[in-house]
Design a protein around this motif. Sequence first.
Motif, PDB file in Angstrom:
ATOM      1  N   ARG A  77      -6.825  -2.128   4.662  1.00  0.00           N
ATOM      2  CA  ARG A  77      -5.755  -2.436   3.714  1.00  0.00           C
ATOM      3  C   ARG A  77      -6.199  -2.161   2.282  1.00  0.00           C
ATOM      4  O   ARG A  77      -7.385  -2.106   1.978  1.00  0.00           O
ATOM      5  CB  ARG A  77      -5.331  -3.900   3.851  1.00  0.00           C
ATOM      6  CG  ARG A  77      -4.574  -4.185   5.141  1.00  0.00           C
ATOM      7  CD  ARG A  77      -4.188  -5.643   5.237  1.00  0.00           C
ATOM      8  NE  ARG A  77      -3.423  -5.910   6.455  1.00  0.00           N
ATOM      9  CZ  ARG A  77      -3.049  -7.117   6.848  1.00  0.00           C
ATOM     10  NH1 ARG A  77      -3.372  -8.184   6.112  1.00  0.00           N
ATOM     11  NH2 ARG A  77      -2.365  -7.270   7.962  1.00  0.00           N
ATOM     12  N   ASN A  78      -5.205  -2.035   1.433  1.00  0.00           N
ATOM     13  CA  ASN A  78      -5.452  -1.798   0.011  1.00  0.00           C
ATOM     14  C   ASN A  78      -5.295  -3.130  -0.724  1.00  0.00           C
ATOM     15  O   ASN A  78      -4.188  -3.561  -1.036  1.00  0.00           O
ATOM     16  CB  ASN A  78      -4.468  -0.762  -0.520  1.00  0.00           C
ATOM     17  CG  ASN A  78      -4.764  -0.378  -1.959  1.00  0.00           C
ATOM     18  OD1 ASN A  78      -5.683  -0.914  -2.585  1.00  0.00           O
ATOM     19  ND2 ASN A  78      -3.988   0.544  -2.496  1.00  0.00           N
ATOM     20  N   ASN A  79      -6.424  -3.796  -0.996  1.00  0.00           N
ATOM     21  CA  ASN A  79      -6.414  -5.088  -1.689  1.00  0.00           C
ATOM     22  C   ASN A  79      -6.929  -4.969  -3.118  1.00  0.00           C
ATOM     23  O   ASN A  79      -7.372  -5.956  -3.705  1.00  0.00           O
ATOM     24  CB  ASN A  79      -7.274  -6.098  -0.915  1.00  0.00           C
ATOM     25  CG  ASN A  79      -6.691  -6.405   0.455  1.00  0.00           C
ATOM     26  OD1 ASN A  79      -5.474  -6.517   0.603  1.00  0.00           O
ATOM     27  ND2 ASN A  79      -7.549  -6.528   1.460  1.00  0.00           N
ATOM     28  N   ALA A  80      -6.893  -3.760  -3.667  1.00  0.00           N
ATOM     29  CA  ALA A  80      -7.378  -3.545  -5.034  1.00  0.00           C
ATOM     30  C   ALA A  80      -6.298  -3.950  -6.033  1.00  0.00           C
ATOM     31  O   ALA A  80      -5.141  -3.535  -5.914  1.00  0.00           O
ATOM     32  CB  ALA A  80      -7.756  -2.088  -5.231  1.00  0.00           C
ATOM     33  N   THR A  81      -6.685  -4.763  -7.018  1.00  0.00           N
ATOM     34  CA  THR A  81      -5.738  -5.218  -8.051  1.00  0.00           C
ATOM     35  C   THR A  81      -6.349  -4.971  -9.422  1.00  0.00           C
ATOM     36  O   THR A  81      -6.606  -5.901 -10.183  1.00  0.00           O
ATOM     37  CB  THR A  81      -5.427  -6.715  -7.870  1.00  0.00           C
ATOM     38  OG1 THR A  81      -6.670  -7.451  -7.884  1.00  0.00           O
ATOM     39  CG2 THR A  81      -4.703  -6.962  -6.565  1.00  0.00           C
ATOM     40  N   GLY A  82      -6.612  -3.740  -9.737  1.00  0.00           N
ATOM     41  CA  GLY A  82      -7.214  -3.411 -11.021  1.00  0.00           C
ATOM     42  C   GLY A  82      -6.187  -3.402 -12.139  1.00  0.00           C
ATOM     43  O   GLY A  82      -5.010  -3.096 -11.930  1.00  0.00           O
ATOM     44  N   GLU A  83      -6.655  -3.713 -13.339  1.00  0.00           N
ATOM     45  CA  GLU A  83      -5.772  -3.675 -14.506  1.00  0.00           C
ATOM     46  C   GLU A  83      -5.510  -2.240 -14.935  1.00  0.00           C
ATOM     47  O   GLU A  83      -4.392  -1.891 -15.330  1.00  0.00           O
ATOM     48  CB  GLU A  83      -6.407  -4.473 -15.649  1.00  0.00           C
ATOM     49  CG  GLU A  83      -5.532  -4.535 -16.894  1.00  0.00           C
ATOM     50  CD  GLU A  83      -6.176  -5.352 -18.001  1.00  0.00           C
ATOM     51  OE1 GLU A  83      -5.599  -5.410 -19.100  1.00  0.00           O
ATOM     52  OE2 GLU A  83      -7.275  -5.917 -17.769  1.00  0.00           O
ATOM     53  N   PHE A  84      -6.565  -1.414 -14.858  1.00  0.00           N
ATOM     54  CA  PHE A  84      -6.434  -0.022 -15.278  1.00  0.00           C
ATOM     55  C   PHE A  84      -6.651   0.960 -14.117  1.00  0.00           C
ATOM     56  O   PHE A  84      -6.358   2.138 -14.251  1.00  0.00           O
ATOM     57  CB  PHE A  84      -7.447   0.293 -16.390  1.00  0.00           C
ATOM     58  CG  PHE A  84      -7.342  -0.618 -17.568  1.00  0.00           C
ATOM     59  CD1 PHE A  84      -6.273  -0.514 -18.444  1.00  0.00           C
ATOM     60  CD2 PHE A  84      -8.303  -1.593 -17.806  1.00  0.00           C
ATOM     61  CE1 PHE A  84      -6.175  -1.354 -19.537  1.00  0.00           C
ATOM     62  CE2 PHE A  84      -8.211  -2.437 -18.892  1.00  0.00           C
ATOM     63  CZ  PHE A  84      -7.142  -2.326 -19.763  1.00  0.00           C
ATOM     64  N   THR A  85      -7.185   0.466 -13.036  1.00  0.00           N
ATOM     65  CA  THR A  85      -7.533   1.331 -11.898  1.00  0.00           C
ATOM     66  C   THR A  85      -6.525   1.124 -10.772  1.00  0.00           C
ATOM     67  O   THR A  85      -6.236  -0.016 -10.392  1.00  0.00           O
ATOM     68  CB  THR A  85      -8.944   1.027 -11.379  1.00  0.00           C
ATOM     69  OG1 THR A  85      -9.867   1.064 -12.474  1.00  0.00           O
ATOM     70  CG2 THR A  85      -9.361   2.034 -10.325  1.00  0.00           C
ATOM     71  N   LYS A  86      -6.032   2.224 -10.244  1.00  0.00           N
ATOM     72  CA  LYS A  86      -5.061   2.168  -9.147  1.00  0.00           C
ATOM     73  C   LYS A  86      -5.601   2.961  -7.960  1.00  0.00           C
ATOM     74  O   LYS A  86      -6.085   4.084  -8.116  1.00  0.00           O
ATOM     75  CB  LYS A  86      -3.720   2.750  -9.595  1.00  0.00           C
ATOM     76  CG  LYS A  86      -2.640   2.714  -8.512  1.00  0.00           C
ATOM     77  CD  LYS A  86      -1.344   3.329  -9.028  1.00  0.00           C
ATOM     78  CE  LYS A  86      -0.271   3.316  -7.946  1.00  0.00           C
ATOM     79  NZ  LYS A  86       0.997   3.947  -8.415  1.00  0.00           N
ATOM     80  N   VAL A  87      -5.513   2.360  -6.779  1.00  0.00           N
ATOM     81  CA  VAL A  87      -5.971   3.019  -5.551  1.00  0.00           C
ATOM     82  C   VAL A  87      -4.787   3.167  -4.605  1.00  0.00           C
ATOM     83  O   VAL A  87      -4.038   2.215  -4.373  1.00  0.00           O
ATOM     84  CB  VAL A  87      -7.098   2.216  -4.867  1.00  0.00           C
ATOM     85  CG1 VAL A  87      -7.527   2.917  -3.577  1.00  0.00           C
ATOM     86  CG2 VAL A  87      -8.285   2.053  -5.800  1.00  0.00           C
ATOM     87  N   GLU A  88      -4.629   4.378  -4.063  1.00  0.00           N
ATOM     88  CA  GLU A  88      -3.607   4.653  -3.048  1.00  0.00           C
ATOM     89  C   GLU A  88      -4.274   5.438  -1.922  1.00  0.00           C
ATOM     90  O   GLU A  88      -5.219   6.192  -2.165  1.00  0.00           O
ATOM     91  CB  GLU A  88      -2.465   5.493  -3.621  1.00  0.00           C
ATOM     92  CG  GLU A  88      -1.826   4.956  -4.884  1.00  0.00           C
ATOM     93  CD  GLU A  88      -0.925   6.001  -5.519  1.00  0.00           C
ATOM     94  OE1 GLU A  88       0.226   6.144  -5.060  1.00  0.00           O
ATOM     95  OE2 GLU A  88      -1.398   6.688  -6.442  1.00  0.00           O
ATOM     96  N   PHE A  89      -3.771   5.296  -0.723  1.00  0.00           N
ATOM     97  CA  PHE A  89      -4.295   6.139   0.361  1.00  0.00           C
ATOM     98  C   PHE A  89      -3.273   6.258   1.485  1.00  0.00           C
ATOM     99  O   PHE A  89      -2.371   5.422   1.627  1.00  0.00           O
ATOM    100  CB  PHE A  89      -5.639   5.625   0.895  1.00  0.00           C
ATOM    101  CG  PHE A  89      -5.662   4.189   1.332  1.00  0.00           C
ATOM    102  CD1 PHE A  89      -5.112   3.798   2.547  1.00  0.00           C
ATOM    103  CD2 PHE A  89      -6.264   3.216   0.535  1.00  0.00           C
ATOM    104  CE1 PHE A  89      -5.164   2.480   2.954  1.00  0.00           C
ATOM    105  CE2 PHE A  89      -6.314   1.896   0.937  1.00  0.00           C
ATOM    106  CZ  PHE A  89      -5.761   1.521   2.154  1.00  0.00           C
ATOM    107  N   ILE A  90      -3.432   7.335   2.246  1.00  0.00           N
ATOM    108  CA  ILE A  90      -2.629   7.562   3.451  1.00  0.00           C
ATOM    109  C   ILE A  90      -3.593   7.832   4.602  1.00  0.00           C
ATOM    110  O   ILE A  90      -4.622   8.487   4.426  1.00  0.00           O
ATOM    111  CB  ILE A  90      -1.652   8.746   3.291  1.00  0.00           C
ATOM    112  CG1 ILE A  90      -2.401  10.011   2.857  1.00  0.00           C
ATOM    113  CG2 ILE A  90      -0.547   8.428   2.322  1.00  0.00           C
ATOM    114  CD1 ILE A  90      -1.524  11.245   2.822  1.00  0.00           C
ATOM    115  N   VAL A  91      -3.252   7.309   5.776  1.00  0.00           N
ATOM    116  CA  VAL A  91      -4.060   7.523   6.979  1.00  0.00           C
ATOM    117  C   VAL A  91      -3.119   7.932   8.100  1.00  0.00           C
ATOM    118  O   VAL A  91      -2.174   7.206   8.415  1.00  0.00           O
ATOM    119  CB  VAL A  91      -4.845   6.253   7.372  1.00  0.00           C
ATOM    120  CG1 VAL A  91      -5.643   6.509   8.648  1.00  0.00           C
ATOM    121  CG2 VAL A  91      -5.760   5.809   6.244  1.00  0.00           C
TER     122      VAL A  91
END
Length: 688
Positions: free
Chosen positions: A284-298
């Motif tokens: 899962r994508n549990n990243a909550t950055g203020e300036f950093t964004k993470v996306e992914f497809i599998v």
Amino acid sequence: LYSMAKTKNFVLPKQSYGVFQGYYNQLFEWSQGKEISEKFIEQSFRKMYNWMRYYRKKLEKYQKQQKHFAQKEVKWNQKIQKVLRKLKGRFPAFYKAIEGQPLQNQILMMQPVHSMQDRLYRGNVTDHYIGYVFVFKGNIYEIGLPYTEYRKFMHDPTLAMIWILMGASFVILFGFRFFFAGTLVNPLNRLLEGVSKVNEGNLNVSVKVGVEDEIGFLTRSFNDMVISIRTAQEKLQEYANSLEEKVKERTLELQKTLEEVQALKVQQDGDYFLTSRLINPLGRNNATGEFTKVEFIVKQKKHFQFRKWEAEIGGDICMAHTLYLDDEKYIFFLNADAMGKSIQGAGGALVLGAVMESIIQRTNLSKEARHTSPEKWLYYTFIELQKVFESFDGAMLISMIMGLVHDQSGFLYFLNAEHPWAVLYRDGRSEFLENELAIRKVGFMGAEFSFSIKTFSMAKGDAIFLGSDGKDDLVLPNGTVNEDETLFLRVLNEAKGELEKIPEVLQKHGKLMDDLSVMKITWEGKEPLKHLPEEDQKKLRRAKKLVKIGEYEQALSIFKALHAQYPDADFIVHDIVYTFSQKQDYAQMAGYAIYGMRVFPADEELMYKASYASKMAGDYNTAADIGERLRLRNPTHFRNLINVANVHLLLGNLDRATQLLEEAKAIDPENPKIEELMQAIEKLYPDT
């Protein structure tokens, strides 16, 4: 002539050879300088014989026509001379013998010379003779036989031969007819009759074998063939009679087998479904950055249905979490590909996800774990993963890219374990961030752990793309498998950096043949300040002049005021650190350098100065920790290796100090600092 030619005593005598003088002269001329043989003599006479017969007939013709040229004697002589000129041109020696002779003598001297094998026919209308030429005591004789006597002599033997021929013809015409009828025609007719009956469906035919010859062998083979067909037909009929029962039995067996296979498939799909349900929460994508964004497809290759649910399973996994290390916010990311198909790959992904989830939770819950630098956290995490997967004895391998993004500055720390290279997408163009393999797959037996942490400073708007080899392993339209690793760069440009479009663009280039996972990391933070306003720039220049003349306190006052106004200007922090170094206030120097390396983590020079200042201030543990962090990022930083070796020597870590000096020696073997520290080690530890 022939005798003299054979003995090679071929000379022209004074006496004349009469009518054969021309032949003699020509033969004599041709024999000069040549090998005399029977073949030569034979060919020479044959040649002269043919031509002389031609010229003789011409002259005889003109001789008979002489009376018609009584009024035109000149013209007649011209024709005669024309023939003689041709003879002279072809046989000059022969012509010399007949030159000046009367026409009758010339014709006589051209009479043919026959060989003893020639048969001559003489006579007139009523009397016929057969003549032969032979030589006896130097003279040529011709003997002739009446043809009627020859016929009488040959009559009796010829008549006997005629009767024999007629008798043989009678036997051939009538006797062979009965012979062939009994040995060839009748057996073939019987065989053809049997073939006709078989064609009509009668398989009880048996043809009688007359004579054991080729036809007898053919007949016996025909009988054997009929028996084989009859036997096969009987068996076929028997099988047909029991076919319905056998079909029922076979159908029941197949139905039972299909039920067993279906039960196994349901069980397998259940295993697939359970495994996928276990993996899904981990990826899962549990990243909550203020300036950093993470996306992914599998997109896993294996799709299946279990009861009412449709799902997919494979070895690709992506993870993203928020971590706090040394009170700084980081975004953890992982893109991995477990080796193996379907359930095997999913098993590796499950183990990897479970171990990583455990490490993430432990880091978030443990204060001690959070008090770790990003470099060391990545290092220890990789070591822990390696130890776990080594326990599978090489049966489970993982390729991956794992890293941390400093949310405030966009500074990227990552390591690549034999995974496709990371890609930077900036201003509409893409390029690789890496160009070499540093670490083997996780779980690889005997893997070396002396690796470096790779780093990269992201600019505002940058996007980092990570992906498994499924993005490269495409079946191209020509049927071959893609081997061009730069294809993904073109795909990324065509998709304009939009993650959702990447699978669609990939499939335009070829057919996916493996699990596909792609991760996108973007940073939209604020970059360090590069320039101050002109008024404040003047203050900065004035403070630097004060440092040069030793007015450190006034300079520090200006620097600190500017830093409070512009906290994102890294060059001001450098000026403060430099001023404290000139003042030899190493405690303050270390404090500002440590602060600077936390705010500006990309600055390796601040890290080196923080380690050096901590050493000079007597804080050896901090100095060693920062120096080791810098070594993980840049193993070839020579000054840092010398400094950290010195720190470990002060801490009494002799082995570590020696190891670091060996690494420094590999970079600059002639540097006097190395020899100086080696001598210090020998002095402090003479026994070692």
